[in-house]
Motif scaffolding. Structure first.
Motif, PDB file in Angstrom:
ATOM      1  N   ARG A   1       0.781  13.424  -4.485  1.00 45.48           N
ATOM      2  CA  ARG A   1       1.411  14.329  -4.553  1.00 45.48           C
ATOM      3  C   ARG A   1       1.895  15.124  -5.273  1.00 45.48           C
ATOM      4  N   ASP A   2       2.309  16.273  -5.930  1.00 48.68           N
ATOM      5  CA  ASP A   2       3.789  16.713  -6.362  1.00 48.68           C
ATOM      6  C   ASP A   2       3.709  18.055  -5.627  1.00 48.68           C
ATOM      7  N   GLY A   3       4.541  17.994  -5.003  1.00 53.31           N
ATOM      8  CA  GLY A   3       5.345  19.201  -4.174  1.00 53.31           C
ATOM      9  C   GLY A   3       6.625  19.589  -4.764  1.00 53.31           C
ATOM     10  N   ARG A   4       7.295  20.936  -3.557  1.00 60.19           N
ATOM     11  CA  ARG A   4       7.912  21.736  -4.272  1.00 60.19           C
ATOM     12  C   ARG A   4       9.267  21.143  -4.155  1.00 60.19           C
ATOM     13  N   SER A   5       9.576  19.513  -3.855  1.00 62.94           N
ATOM     14  CA  SER A   5      11.200  18.967  -4.175  1.00 62.94           C
ATOM     15  C   SER A   5      10.969  17.495  -3.738  1.00 62.94           C
ATOM     16  N   PHE A   6       9.216  17.110  -3.633  1.00 60.51           N
ATOM     17  CA  PHE A   6       9.095  15.658  -3.395  1.00 60.51           C
ATOM     18  C   PHE A   6       7.412  14.967  -3.448  1.00 60.51           C
ATOM     19  N   THR A   7       7.774  14.134  -4.818  1.00 57.54           N
ATOM     20  CA  THR A   7       6.256  13.783  -5.743  1.00 57.54           C
ATOM     21  C   THR A   7       5.551  12.156  -5.179  1.00 57.54           C
ATOM     22  N   THR A   8       4.659  12.103  -4.846  1.00 52.38           N
ATOM     23  CA  THR A   8       4.114  10.913  -4.189  1.00 52.38           C
ATOM     24  C   THR A   8       3.437  10.241  -5.298  1.00 52.38           C
ATOM     25  N   ARG A   9       3.294   9.080  -5.421  1.00 52.78           N
ATOM     26  CA  ARG A   9       1.989   8.253  -6.580  1.00 52.78           C
ATOM     27  C   ARG A   9       2.128   6.637  -5.310  1.00 52.78           C
ATOM     28  N   ARG A  10       1.099   6.468  -6.106  1.00 51.68           N
ATOM     29  CA  ARG A  10      -0.142   5.285  -5.288  1.00 51.68           C
ATOM     30  C   ARG A  10      -0.143   4.022  -6.419  1.00 51.68           C
ATOM     31  N   VAL A  11       0.119   3.614  -6.325  1.00 54.86           N
ATOM     32  CA  VAL A  11      -0.233   1.780  -7.960  1.00 54.86           C
ATOM     33  C   VAL A  11      -0.874   1.403  -7.123  1.00 54.86           C
ATOM     34  N   VAL A  12      -2.146   0.967  -8.044  1.00 60.17           N
ATOM     35  CA  VAL A  12      -2.721  -0.694  -7.241  1.00 60.17           C
ATOM     36  C   VAL A  12      -2.666  -1.091  -8.918  1.00 60.17           C
ATOM     37  N   GLY A  13      -2.160  -2.859  -8.469  1.00 62.33           N
ATOM     38  CA  GLY A  13      -2.155  -3.319  -9.868  1.00 62.33           C
ATOM     39  C   GLY A  13      -3.841  -4.389  -9.953  1.00 62.33           C
ATOM     40  N   VAL A  14      -4.131  -4.086 -10.906  1.00 61.60           N
ATOM     41  CA  VAL A  14      -5.722  -5.322 -10.789  1.00 61.60           C
ATOM     42  C   VAL A  14      -5.709  -6.106 -12.119  1.00 61.60           C
ATOM     43  N   GLN A  15      -6.270  -7.311 -11.567  1.00 58.27           N
ATOM     44  CA  GLN A  15      -6.173  -8.065 -12.161  1.00 58.27           C
ATOM     45  C   GLN A  15      -8.231  -8.976 -12.182  1.00 58.27           C
ATOM     46  N   HIS A  16      -8.997  -9.679 -12.933  1.00 61.73           N
ATOM     47  CA  HIS A  16     -10.222 -10.154 -12.440  1.00 61.73           C
ATOM     48  C   HIS A  16     -10.872  -8.824 -11.200  1.00 61.73           C
ATOM     49  N   GLY A  17     -10.609  -7.225 -12.150  1.00 62.76           N
ATOM     50  CA  GLY A  17     -11.691  -6.973 -10.983  1.00 62.76           C
ATOM     51  C   GLY A  17     -10.905  -6.144  -9.327  1.00 62.76           C
ATOM     52  N   LYS A  18     -10.052  -7.137  -8.928  1.00 65.66           N
ATOM     53  CA  LYS A  18      -9.716  -6.915  -7.775  1.00 65.66           C
ATOM     54  C   LYS A  18      -7.932  -6.764  -7.894  1.00 65.66           C
ATOM     55  N   ALA A  19      -7.714  -5.529  -6.926  1.00 67.54           N
ATOM     56  CA  ALA A  19      -5.728  -5.693  -6.216  1.00 67.54           C
ATOM     57  C   ALA A  19      -5.462  -6.839  -6.084  1.00 67.54           C
ATOM     58  N   ILE A  20      -4.422  -7.092  -6.372  1.00 66.05           N
ATOM     59  CA  ILE A  20      -2.961  -8.239  -6.691  1.00 66.05           C
ATOM     60  C   ILE A  20      -2.471  -7.218  -5.771  1.00 66.05           C
ATOM     61  N   PHE A  21      -1.909  -5.975  -5.645  1.00 64.64           N
ATOM     62  CA  PHE A  21      -0.096  -5.347  -5.709  1.00 64.64           C
ATOM     63  C   PHE A  21      -0.630  -3.550  -5.661  1.00 64.64           C
ATOM     64  N   ALA A  22      -0.167  -3.555  -4.303  1.00 61.86           N
ATOM     65  CA  ALA A  22      -0.445  -2.000  -4.194  1.00 61.86           C
ATOM     66  C   ALA A  22       1.493  -1.426  -3.342  1.00 61.86           C
ATOM     67  N   LEU A  23       1.318  -0.056  -4.203  1.00 63.65           N
ATOM     68  CA  LEU A  23       2.649   0.211  -3.946  1.00 63.65           C
ATOM     69  C   LEU A  23       2.344   1.966  -3.760  1.00 63.65           C
ATOM     70  N   SER A  24       3.700   2.129  -3.006  1.00 59.79           N
ATOM     71  CA  SER A  24       3.366   3.411  -2.916  1.00 59.79           C
ATOM     72  C   SER A  24       5.053   3.974  -3.343  1.00 59.79           C
ATOM     73  N   ALA A  25       5.483   4.982  -3.667  1.00 59.41           N
ATOM     74  CA  ALA A  25       7.189   5.156  -4.231  1.00 59.41           C
ATOM     75  C   ALA A  25       6.714   6.932  -4.142  1.00 59.41           C
ATOM     76  N   SER A  26       8.263   6.974  -4.006  1.00 56.49           N
ATOM     77  CA  SER A  26       7.970   8.698  -3.519  1.00 56.49           C
ATOM     78  C   SER A  26       9.376   9.405  -4.648  1.00 56.49           C
TER      79      SER A  26
END
Length: 302
Positions: free
Chosen positions: A101-126
């Motif tokens: 999301r890219d709002g008027r005041s806030f922006t939200t991002r989700r990040v997935v770290g991948v190795q060997h084709g599989k997720a090893i880490f997931a992050l949400s940041a505001s």
């Protein structure tokens, strides 16, 4: 992998046990992700980690990936992350950013770290644009100044049995206020709080997101010592194995990670082979700059 990243990975290995500006510069290089496609970044690990990638590194790199898709005038105010699988330090980590999301005041991002084709880490940041509002904060505990305390190296000279801990490269300068947990183990003391002074061991560039990412990296250090200290045990010395499960950080006010900050941590609960740890970061002038909560897997063998 870029030549810079290759040098950083190799350099941290050859700098084992060292600290200071050269090692800090290598950490900065590791946080300087390679952009390989729109919303896709690649990071590497120092090869000194033989088993798995350090959790603070993955969290810091994921936050870099998120931040590079957000306008610089919007500042990160929180992140929530899960450590899904152990990271393999021998291969790069690919970070995929989802622009939620890219709002008027806030922006939200989700990040997935991948190795060997599989997720090893997931992050949400505001991220939020700077706005005025109510102001209050907890006061910093009264503690000795960091300059009056022994360095980590000076502390560890008394403990030749912990050579493995001593040999790791240290881009973060750590000064224990309370007794280190390996000193209190087996004494019958129930240590309620762990307190350490920290700072990046050198000078960082004047990039606000980088300072936040370095603090994120440091926030995974000493935090899970808190539940262990309540029981007088400590990692390999007492057959304790563990791993970070999830991690949440709230950033309250601007700061520099290359200036001293107090990391005040405690553990309100441990059960079911899991321990919960909470922490507060204070700048040297007493300003509360961030709050952290983490749950970790903690298994104690015979």
């Amino acid at each position: 992998m870029t030549d810079l990243a290759k040098g950083a990975a190799a350099g941290l290995e050859t700098s084992a046990g060292a600290g200071g500006q050269p090692v800090l510069d290598l950490l900065v290089d590791l946080l300087d992700l390679e952009k390989i496609e729109e919303n896709i970044f690649r990071g590497v690990s120092p090869v000194h980690s033989p088993v798995r990638v350090f959790g603070g590194q993955v969290a810091g790199q994921a936050l870099v990936a998120a931040g590079r898709t957000v306008p610089s005038e919007r500042k990160v105010h929180s992140l929530h992350a899960y450590f899904i699988r152990p990271g393999d330090p021998s291969i790069p980590i690919v970070y995929e950013v989802d622009r939620i999301r890219d709002g008027r005041s806030f922006t939200t991002r989700r990040v997935v770290g991948v190795q060997h084709g599989k997720a090893i880490f997931a992050l949400s940041a505001s991220f939020q644009k700077v706005e005025p509002g109510l102001e209050h904060a907890d006061e910093m505990p009264e503690v000795p100044a960091p300059e009056t305390l022994p360095t980590f190296t000076e502390r560890m000279r008394q403990f030749p049995d912990m050579a493995g801990l001593q040999s790791r490269p240290r881009p973060i300068d750590i000064r224990y206020v309370t007794d280190p947990p390996w000193l209190t183990r087996g004494t019958g003391e129930h240590v309620v709080r762990n307190q350490v002074w920290m700072r990046a061991d050198g000078r960082l560039p004047d990039e606000e997101l980088l300072h936040v990412c370095v603090l994120t990296y440091a926030s995974d250090m000493t935090l899970l010592d808190s539940p262990l200290a309540r029981h007088g045990v400590y990692w390999d010395l007492d057959h304790v194995t563990g791993a970070s499960l999830d991690h949440a950080l709230w950033f309250h006010r601007p700061f520099r990670a290359d200036e001293w900050f107090l990391y005040d941590t405690a553990s309100p609960s441990a059960s079911g082979a899991r321990g919960l740890a909470t922490g507060r970061f204070f700048a040297a002038d007493g300003t509360l700059i961030a709050t952290v909560v983490q749950e970790g897997l903690l298994r104690v063998g015979p």
